[in-house]
Design a protein around this motif. Structure first.
Motif, mmCIF file in Angstrom:
data_model
loop_
_atom_site.group_PDB
_atom_site.id
_atom_site.type_symbol
_atom_site.label_atom_id
_atom_site.label_comp_id
_atom_site.label_asym_id
_atom_site.label_seq_id
_atom_site.Cartn_x
_atom_site.Cartn_y
_atom_site.Cartn_z
ATOM 1 N N UNK A 1 9.397 0.849 0.550
ATOM 2 C CA UNK A 1 7.866 1.050 1.198
ATOM 3 C C UNK A 1 7.451 2.211 1.419
ATOM 4 N N UNK A 2 8.008 3.024 1.987
ATOM 5 C CA UNK A 2 7.376 4.501 2.289
ATOM 6 C C UNK A 2 7.545 5.117 1.382
ATOM 7 N N UNK A 3 7.967 4.907 0.163
ATOM 8 C CA UNK A 3 8.097 5.851 -0.843
ATOM 9 C C UNK A 3 7.241 5.459 -2.018
ATOM 10 N N UNK A 4 6.665 4.349 -1.807
ATOM 11 C CA UNK A 4 5.626 3.829 -2.932
ATOM 12 C C UNK A 4 4.400 4.474 -2.658
ATOM 13 N N UNK A 5 3.762 4.681 -3.994
ATOM 14 C CA UNK A 5 2.335 5.431 -3.849
ATOM 15 C C UNK A 5 1.351 4.407 -3.561
ATOM 16 N N UNK A 6 1.718 3.095 -3.385
ATOM 17 C CA UNK A 6 0.719 2.154 -2.941
ATOM 18 C C UNK A 6 0.675 2.025 -1.504
ATOM 19 N N UNK A 7 0.099 2.890 -1.093
ATOM 20 C CA UNK A 7 -0.118 3.067 0.518
ATOM 21 C C UNK A 7 -0.463 1.775 1.185
ATOM 22 N N UNK A 8 0.282 1.164 2.244
ATOM 23 C CA UNK A 8 -0.225 0.146 3.021
ATOM 24 C C UNK A 8 -1.227 0.554 3.788
ATOM 25 N N UNK A 9 -2.218 -0.316 4.485
ATOM 26 C CA UNK A 9 -3.163 0.106 5.650
ATOM 27 C C UNK A 9 -2.025 -0.090 7.047
ATOM 28 N N UNK A 10 -1.642 -1.173 6.960
ATOM 29 C CA UNK A 10 -0.486 -1.489 7.939
ATOM 30 C C UNK A 10 0.734 -1.100 7.777
ATOM 31 N N UNK A 11 1.623 -1.832 8.291
ATOM 32 C CA UNK A 11 3.027 -1.617 8.351
ATOM 33 C C UNK A 11 3.576 -2.658 7.652
ATOM 34 N N UNK A 12 4.737 -2.604 7.056
ATOM 35 C CA UNK A 12 5.593 -3.687 6.588
ATOM 36 C C UNK A 12 6.672 -4.333 7.643
ATOM 37 N N UNK A 13 6.777 -5.528 7.715
ATOM 38 C CA UNK A 13 7.820 -6.110 8.547
ATOM 39 C C UNK A 13 9.119 -6.402 7.785
ATOM 40 N N UNK A 14 10.248 -5.843 8.000
ATOM 41 C CA UNK A 14 11.474 -6.262 7.374
ATOM 42 C C UNK A 14 12.513 -6.687 8.287
ATOM 43 N N UNK A 15 12.870 -7.847 7.919
ATOM 44 C CA UNK A 15 14.270 -8.390 8.938
ATOM 45 C C UNK A 15 15.207 -7.392 8.660
ATOM 46 N N UNK A 16 15.981 -6.891 9.881
ATOM 47 C CA UNK A 16 16.736 -5.674 10.035
ATOM 48 C C UNK A 16 18.307 -6.248 9.119
ATOM 49 N N UNK A 17 18.419 -7.670 9.131
ATOM 50 C CA UNK A 17 19.653 -7.916 8.555
ATOM 51 C C UNK A 17 19.470 -8.366 6.952
ATOM 52 N N UNK A 18 18.631 -9.200 6.760
ATOM 53 C CA UNK A 18 18.688 -9.652 5.474
ATOM 54 C C UNK A 18 17.935 -8.682 4.736
#
Ligand code: PML
Ligand code: MG
Length: 274
Positions: free
Chosen positions: A115-132
């Motif tokens: 997510x953070x290395x993509x050039x498609x910058x999001x306006x907000x944040x991604x939510x990622x489940x810490x385990x899966x």
């Protein structure tokens, strides 16, 4: 009549939020919670800032000025740490090790890094489940924006000055610390990873209630237009409730915490293990 109003309205906080874009692409965003008397000056300052950003000129600037209907929750500022990593590879090795110690799986780390290395910058944040490692934000283009957050201006000024004295860019870092302090206070959030989307700004951070706000240089090559934020959440947290807290619950950071000297990555990781 005035007495009655004063009795009903115990507080008068306003949220000001700015976001600037060009042809749908995110350029910049910022926000704070202010007193009524400050609104005009602050809104003008956000507009100036939107018009002069390293990501380029915006075609559209949206400034939302909104009176808060609930009194903000007060949370503590995360303590600030800094590590002296030598380069980009060292920065990512360190971040992977710290996130792992905070309960973030390799799969979740890889999802976040993408997510953070993509050039498609999001306006907000991604939510990622810490385990899966599953992406669970309701809208993966917009993301989740941590919003309705701020710090009382005098306190903010003191924080900025302390950061400036340490050679950091106090304006940038103080805002990031305030945002990270709200995010870390969210039920369900395990940790945050941030890489600035500003092409000239190569210091990022990891933050969590457990480890504080950890500044990490060299997280991206200078000039890269990528960047963004990931909030790692537990497997069981309810996404709707978490997003509601992050986006809607007004939070002010009401204390100043320690700002620690830079240490080596090994020293920092030994400290967490203890
Ligand atoms: C941003 O606003 O683009 C992110 C800023 C990250 C600041 C990291 C730091 O220097 O502590
Ligand atoms: Mg930015």
């Amino acid at each position: 009549m005035q007495g009655l109003d004063a009795g009903v309205q115990l507080f008068m906080y306003w949220s000001i939020r700015m976001r600037a874009s060009r042809s749908g692409m995110h350029v910049s965003g910022a926000e704070g919670i202010f007193d009524e008397g400050e609104l005009e000056g602050r809104a003008a300052a956000y507009l100036r800032r939107a018009l002069h950003h390293d990501r380029g000129e915006p075609y559209k600037v949206v400034i939302t000025v909104e009176r808060l209907e609930e009194e903000p929750l007060l949370v503590g500022m995360l303590p600030v740490h800094a590590v002296g990593v030598p380069d980009y590879a060292g920065a990512w090795r360190f971040m992977e090790a710290v996130l792992k110690s905070l309960g973030v799986s390799a799969r979740a780390f890889d999802a976040a890094r993408a997510v953070v290395e993509s050039r498609d910058v999001m306006r907000g944040a991604a939510l990622v489940r810490a385990l899966s490692g599953a992406r669970v934000e309701p809208d993966s283009v917009r993301g989740v924006r941590a919003t309705r957050l701020g710090m009382e201006p005098d306190l903010m000024q003191r924080l900025k000055e302390r950061l400036d004295r340490l050679g950091a860019d106090g304006s940038v870092v103080s805002e990031a610390v305030v945002l990270a302090s709200k995010v870390a206070s969210s039920p369900g959030v395990v940790a945050e990873l941030c890489v600035s989307d500003d092409p000239g700004y190569t210091t990022g951070y990891i933050a969590s209630r457990a480890a504080g706000y950890i500044r990490v240089p060299h997280v991206k090559p200078a000039g890269a237009m990528s960047g963004g934020r990931v909030f790692f959440v537990t497997e069981e947290c309810n996404v709707v409730d978490t997003v509601r807290y992050l986006e809607e619950t007004p939070v002010m950071v009401g204390t100043l915490s320690d700002i620690h000297d830079t240490v080596s990555p090994d020293e920092f990781i030994r400290g967490i293990d203890r």
